[in-house]
Design a protein around this motif. Sequence first.
Motif, PDB file in Angstrom:
ATOM      1  N   CYS A  33      13.230   0.348  19.707  1.00  0.00           N
ATOM      2  CA  CYS A  33      14.150   1.336  20.265  1.00  0.00           C
ATOM      3  C   CYS A  33      15.270   0.592  20.981  1.00  0.00           C
ATOM      4  O   CYS A  33      15.042  -0.442  21.611  1.00  0.00           O
ATOM      5  CB  CYS A  33      13.420   2.255  21.236  1.00  0.00           C
ATOM      6  N   SER A  34      16.482   1.116  20.897  1.00  0.00           N
ATOM      7  CA  SER A  34      17.638   0.347  21.355  1.00  0.00           C
ATOM      8  C   SER A  34      17.729   0.229  22.868  1.00  0.00           C
ATOM      9  O   SER A  34      18.547  -0.538  23.376  1.00  0.00           O
ATOM     10  CB  SER A  34      18.928   0.971  20.808  1.00  0.00           C
ATOM     11  N   PHE A  35      16.888   0.971  23.614  1.00  0.00           N
ATOM     12  CA  PHE A  35      16.912   0.902  25.076  1.00  0.00           C
ATOM     13  C   PHE A  35      15.801   0.026  25.646  1.00  0.00           C
ATOM     14  O   PHE A  35      15.737  -0.177  26.858  1.00  0.00           O
ATOM     15  CB  PHE A  35      16.777   2.309  25.684  1.00  0.00           C
ATOM     16  N   CYS A  36      14.914  -0.497  24.812  1.00  0.00           N
ATOM     17  CA  CYS A  36      13.621  -0.989  25.280  1.00  0.00           C
ATOM     18  C   CYS A  36      13.469  -2.495  25.112  1.00  0.00           C
ATOM     19  O   CYS A  36      13.818  -3.066  24.074  1.00  0.00           O
ATOM     20  CB  CYS A  36      12.509  -0.258  24.522  1.00  0.00           C
ATOM     21  N   VAL A  37      12.874  -3.137  26.133  1.00  0.00           N
ATOM     22  CA  VAL A  37      12.638  -4.588  26.095  1.00  0.00           C
ATOM     23  C   VAL A  37      11.237  -4.942  25.598  1.00  0.00           C
ATOM     24  O   VAL A  37      10.929  -6.120  25.418  1.00  0.00           O
ATOM     25  CB  VAL A  37      12.836  -5.214  27.493  1.00  0.00           C
ATOM     26  N   VAL A  38      10.374  -3.944  25.396  1.00  0.00           N
ATOM     27  CA  VAL A  38       8.966  -4.241  25.092  1.00  0.00           C
ATOM     28  C   VAL A  38       8.784  -5.158  23.879  1.00  0.00           C
ATOM     29  O   VAL A  38       7.979  -6.097  23.935  1.00  0.00           O
ATOM     30  CB  VAL A  38       8.168  -2.929  24.926  1.00  0.00           C
ATOM     31  N   PRO A  39       9.488  -4.958  22.758  1.00  0.00           N
ATOM     32  CA  PRO A  39       9.278  -5.876  21.633  1.00  0.00           C
ATOM     33  C   PRO A  39       9.572  -7.340  21.985  1.00  0.00           C
ATOM     34  O   PRO A  39       9.028  -8.258  21.367  1.00  0.00           O
ATOM     35  CB  PRO A  39      10.239  -5.361  20.561  1.00  0.00           C
ATOM     36  N   TYR A  40      10.439  -7.537  22.978  1.00  0.00           N
ATOM     37  CA  TYR A  40      10.822  -8.890  23.355  1.00  0.00           C
ATOM     38  C   TYR A  40       9.891  -9.482  24.415  1.00  0.00           C
ATOM     39  O   TYR A  40       9.775 -10.705  24.527  1.00  0.00           O
ATOM     40  CB  TYR A  40      12.268  -8.889  23.883  1.00  0.00           C
ATOM     41  N   THR A  41       9.244  -8.621  25.201  1.00  0.00           N
ATOM     42  CA  THR A  41       8.368  -9.122  26.256  1.00  0.00           C
ATOM     43  C   THR A  41       6.888  -9.092  25.873  1.00  0.00           C
ATOM     44  O   THR A  41       6.111  -9.903  26.356  1.00  0.00           O
ATOM     45  CB  THR A  41       8.563  -8.321  27.552  1.00  0.00           C
ATOM     46  N   ARG A  42       6.514  -8.153  25.015  1.00  0.00           N
ATOM     47  CA  ARG A  42       5.112  -8.037  24.604  1.00  0.00           C
ATOM     48  C   ARG A  42       4.873  -8.493  23.166  1.00  0.00           C
ATOM     49  O   ARG A  42       3.727  -8.631  22.749  1.00  0.00           O
ATOM     50  CB  ARG A  42       4.632  -6.588  24.760  1.00  0.00           C
ATOM     51  N   GLY A  43       5.952  -8.659  22.399  1.00  0.00           N
ATOM     52  CA  GLY A  43       5.806  -9.166  21.044  1.00  0.00           C
ATOM     53  C   GLY A  43       5.541  -8.081  20.024  1.00  0.00           C
ATOM     54  O   GLY A  43       5.650  -6.881  20.284  1.00  0.00           O
ATOM     55  N   ALA A  44       5.193  -8.528  18.807  1.00  0.00           N
ATOM     56  CA  ALA A  44       4.946  -7.614  17.693  1.00  0.00           C
ATOM     57  C   ALA A  44       3.641  -6.851  17.884  1.00  0.00           C
ATOM     58  O   ALA A  44       2.758  -7.257  18.646  1.00  0.00           O
ATOM     59  CB  ALA A  44       4.896  -8.406  16.385  1.00  0.00           C
TER      60      ALA A  44
END
Length: 470
Positions: free
Chosen positions: A174-185
């Motif tokens: 999602c374009s607002f969210c950092v989770v993919p970058y901080t928690r990974g795939a």
Amino acid sequence: MTEAPAAQPKKLYIKTYGCQMNVYDSDRMADALAPHGYEPTADIGVADLVVLNTCHIREKASEKVFSELGRLKRLREERRAAGAELMIGVAGCVAQAEGEEIVRRAPVVDLVFGPQSYHRLPELIARAGTGPVVDTEFPEEDKFEHLPAPAREVTVRRGLTAFLTVQEGCDKFCSFCVVPYTRGAETSRPVEQVLAEARGLVEAGVMELTLLGQNVNAYHGLDDRGRAVGLGELCFRLAALPGLRRLRYTTSHPLDMSDDLIAAHRDLDMLMPYLHLPVQSGSDRILKAMHRRHTRAHYMNTIQRILDARPDMALSGDFIVGFPGETDADFADTLAIARDVGYASAFTFKYSPRPGTPGADLPDQVPESVKIERLARLNAQIQDQTRAFAASCVGRVLEVLIEKPGRNPGQVGGRSPYLQAVHVDGPERLIGSMQKVRIVRAGNNSLAGKIVTVAEPKSASLVESQVRPA
């Protein structure tokens, strides 16, 4: 020959920010350090190690961490003046996102480690003796394989309900969210690993499990035959554990509400009729800009499928107001979908840019004053809906898990199937039991009820462990 005095335990203080997964992670950090002589303390003033387990979702999350680190710097100076040392660590999603920047801006920090590294905490502490340590890599090994199970008495002390992470990471971007970058795939724990941890919790007296994941309903763990298992089947396997009475899960994505999972809500009474299903916006135009990959119609269709399977289901959601480009008409669509779904509760946020996410670079950023006004209007509507749902429970008989003594003498408290706090008159020996409670009054934050028929708890020792001081 005189025996050497036993080493004094070291004191561990963990401050947890944010979501339930951080609560779970903090407990597992404590479990990882217990064999190394650390015991938790609620008094930061006596701690030998302080860990800030951070969250990156809220606005200005990193600045709040640096503000806390300023206070910890003063505490360290006080401790050193008294001849004692204090080690300071920053964990979680801010640690993962900021990395070396934390050590640069706050040299007082000894350890910086991300959510995938806390199983290595004892090793990191040893290395920090020679200088600051930063570990924000995504390791190949499964951290859960390396974490010790909590001692039975620790689980008992933590209470009758427990969190259990089954899935981590996110592939939705999602374009607002950092989770993919901080928690990974997205990754899912193997079925047998989940069952083993759950079994240990239930054998220690846990009666209610909440399964956790950034997209928990995307769970696809492998069983012992190498077959991918969905969340619905996992719930059925967990429901077979003797002693477990309730199951919940959070947080879900609308795209992952499979037919099998909805069928589990239909067929499995243990799966509570309360579902958190974030929508974020009621406007298709804004949903597309958010890269949510679902439309309003898809979401509403999913809600209808759920209600067809489980008519007594109550829903909660997440909303972001003031996303770049959001117009008055878009916001009106958000108010409309909140009203149409009839949420029992919701979490609402003003949009705030997260560095490194696509949303941060979008044009047409909404003025702060507009975001504040829209959030107030949405909150007022959600509060009205929450009060209306609570009022609808008056006169109903709900099953309540009695968890603890009440605020007043002769009172005990617990949670309804809908996660509402419920207070009833009754003796503390009822802690650890499921009671049928007629709701007689709805307050602002809780329900009051009367027990219809008293059901005794199964374990007196469990009751004692819950009512005696920690």
